[in-house]
Design an enzyme around this catalytic site. Structure first.
Site, mmCIF file in Angstrom:
data_model
loop_
_atom_site.group_PDB
_atom_site.id
_atom_site.type_symbol
_atom_site.label_atom_id
_atom_site.label_comp_id
_atom_site.label_asym_id
_atom_site.label_seq_id
_atom_site.Cartn_x
_atom_site.Cartn_y
_atom_site.Cartn_z
ATOM 1 N N SER A 30 39.575 37.387 41.292
ATOM 2 C CA SER A 30 38.278 37.765 40.335
ATOM 3 C C SER A 30 38.855 37.232 39.129
ATOM 4 O O SER A 30 37.908 37.250 38.142
ATOM 5 C CB SER A 30 38.568 39.483 40.412
ATOM 6 O OG SER A 30 39.625 39.884 39.863
ATOM 7 N N LYS A 47 40.586 43.321 35.068
ATOM 8 C CA LYS A 47 39.079 42.759 34.470
ATOM 9 C C LYS A 47 38.965 42.770 32.941
ATOM 10 O O LYS A 47 39.812 43.353 32.370
ATOM 11 C CB LYS A 47 38.094 43.764 35.172
ATOM 12 C CG LYS A 47 37.845 43.919 36.602
ATOM 13 C CD LYS A 47 37.353 42.545 37.210
ATOM 14 C CE LYS A 47 37.336 42.763 38.604
ATOM 15 N NZ LYS A 47 38.479 43.088 39.476
#
Lengths: 211, 211
Positions: free
Chosen positions: A130, A168
């Site tokens: 990610s 993130k």
DNA sequence: TATAATAAGAACAAATAGAGAACAAGGTTT
DNA sequence: AAACCTTGTTCTCTATTTGTTCTTATTATA
């Protein structure tokens, strides 16, 4: 200083002993230790040899300090940055579906000072793709500073729904917290701010190419 | 950094005792306990030694607190790995247009054991974007194992025309050496094998997000 | 022979180490 | 709360270790 003198046989022998000694120990030897290692009986005569090494700038002057005999080059200067201070906990793999605090039995990893801050830090190993657009790959280690706040755009470790831990980019508004992957093929995720808890922010990254 | 003082014999002995003690117990020892463990009869003299350890930042000051003798750092996990072993030379920026051997006055950087091999390694700082597709960015550090050979596909440090140093993927044929950037917008470069000298292969990478 | 290198050992000075007394701050017991 | 004990701190005094400076002697070398 300008009158360069080549080392005599004995001076070489002593210098080599010193170099060797520092490969095994951070501690300078005493004169007596050198004596017995080289089979000498007189500190006095040894001292004169060492004085020559000091004149040749191979050894630092040890002003009466005990165990003061140290080599001059940066290479041999003992490094005693306390390795303990460069060691931080390894908390396992990220995105492992568990709050970090829950992990009790951790090990420790040594981290270069350049990769961490003065504050509490810990290490996680990244699982998944990610964050590849930011150059953080699967199995990379990330160094995280422990914190419960961040500003928009920071890369953070988030605990979602008290269940999943993830790395993130964060964007916060009063009504929403958005977690954005650094991967064009993935979509940002929207959450109620109450369901997202910041556990730290990214301060360093490491990767090994050895298997 | 020049005011580093090596521990005296006794100070080392005491420090090692403390480290060992914390492996078996969570409780700091009292001065008397240390005394009897080391065969001393005077708390007073022991205290002086411990004061030196505090000055050396190996032990936290225990302001009159009973059982206040704690090792520094958050946890007491003792680490006495010789920091010297995890320290390798930093040779400056890559692609700097200079053969690496030419750089004499280098400094050293501590590297986690996970990021290096048993063989001779050194650190370079990357300049430019030629390896971004492999997650190696501008200003990242790379750990290089010193070597003069590699197999096709390895990421290597190459010295080109005895002049420029660069980090690339290598493909070798008898008649040609091709250096391939990991960046879609850049072209592979073809060389006569005699003009490319392998200086090492990539074994680790690190990045700092602090500024 | 003359000079440098090497060595031993005495004497000294500074650094290090130890003992013990006295005190102070925290705990514990009464 | 008062008395007591434990333990860290400070101090003085002494002993030991270790670096430094001498003088002297032996050996190798030019």
């Amino acid at each position: 200083m300008s009158d360069y003198q080549p080392l005599t046989r004995k001076q070489q022998e002593i210098y080599q002993f010193l170099v060797k000694h520092y490969q095994n120990s951070d501690n300078p030897p005493t004169l007596d230790e050198i004596c017995s290692a080289l089979g000498l009986r007189s500190r006095g005569s040894l001292h004169k040899h060492i004085q020559h090494l000091v004149d040749a700038k191979l050894v630092e002057p040890s002003n009466r300090k005990q165990r003061g005999i140290r080599l001059t080059t940066s290479e041999n200067t003992p490094i005693i940055e306390n390795s303990k201070n460069n060691t931080i906990p390894y908390l396992g793999k990220i995105a492992a579906g568990q709050p970090l605090e829950a992990i009790a039995d951790y090990s420790k990893i040594m981290i270069p000072t350049q990769l961490k801050t003065e504050n509490d830090c810990y290490v996680l190993q990244v699982t998944g793709d990610s964050m590849i657009d930011l150059g953080i790959f699967n199995n990379d280690w990330v160094i995280i500073e422990k914190r419960n706040y961040a500003k928009n755009g920071d890369v953070i470790v988030a605990l979602i729904n008290n269940d999943e831990v993830t790395l993130k980019i964060i964007e916060q508004t009063p009504s929403k917290t958005i977690l954005i992957p650094a991967n064009k093929s993935m979509q940002p995720m929207h959450f109620d701010p109450n369901n997202v808890q910041i556990q730290g922010i990214l301060v360093g990254q490491m990767r090994s190419y050895i298997h």
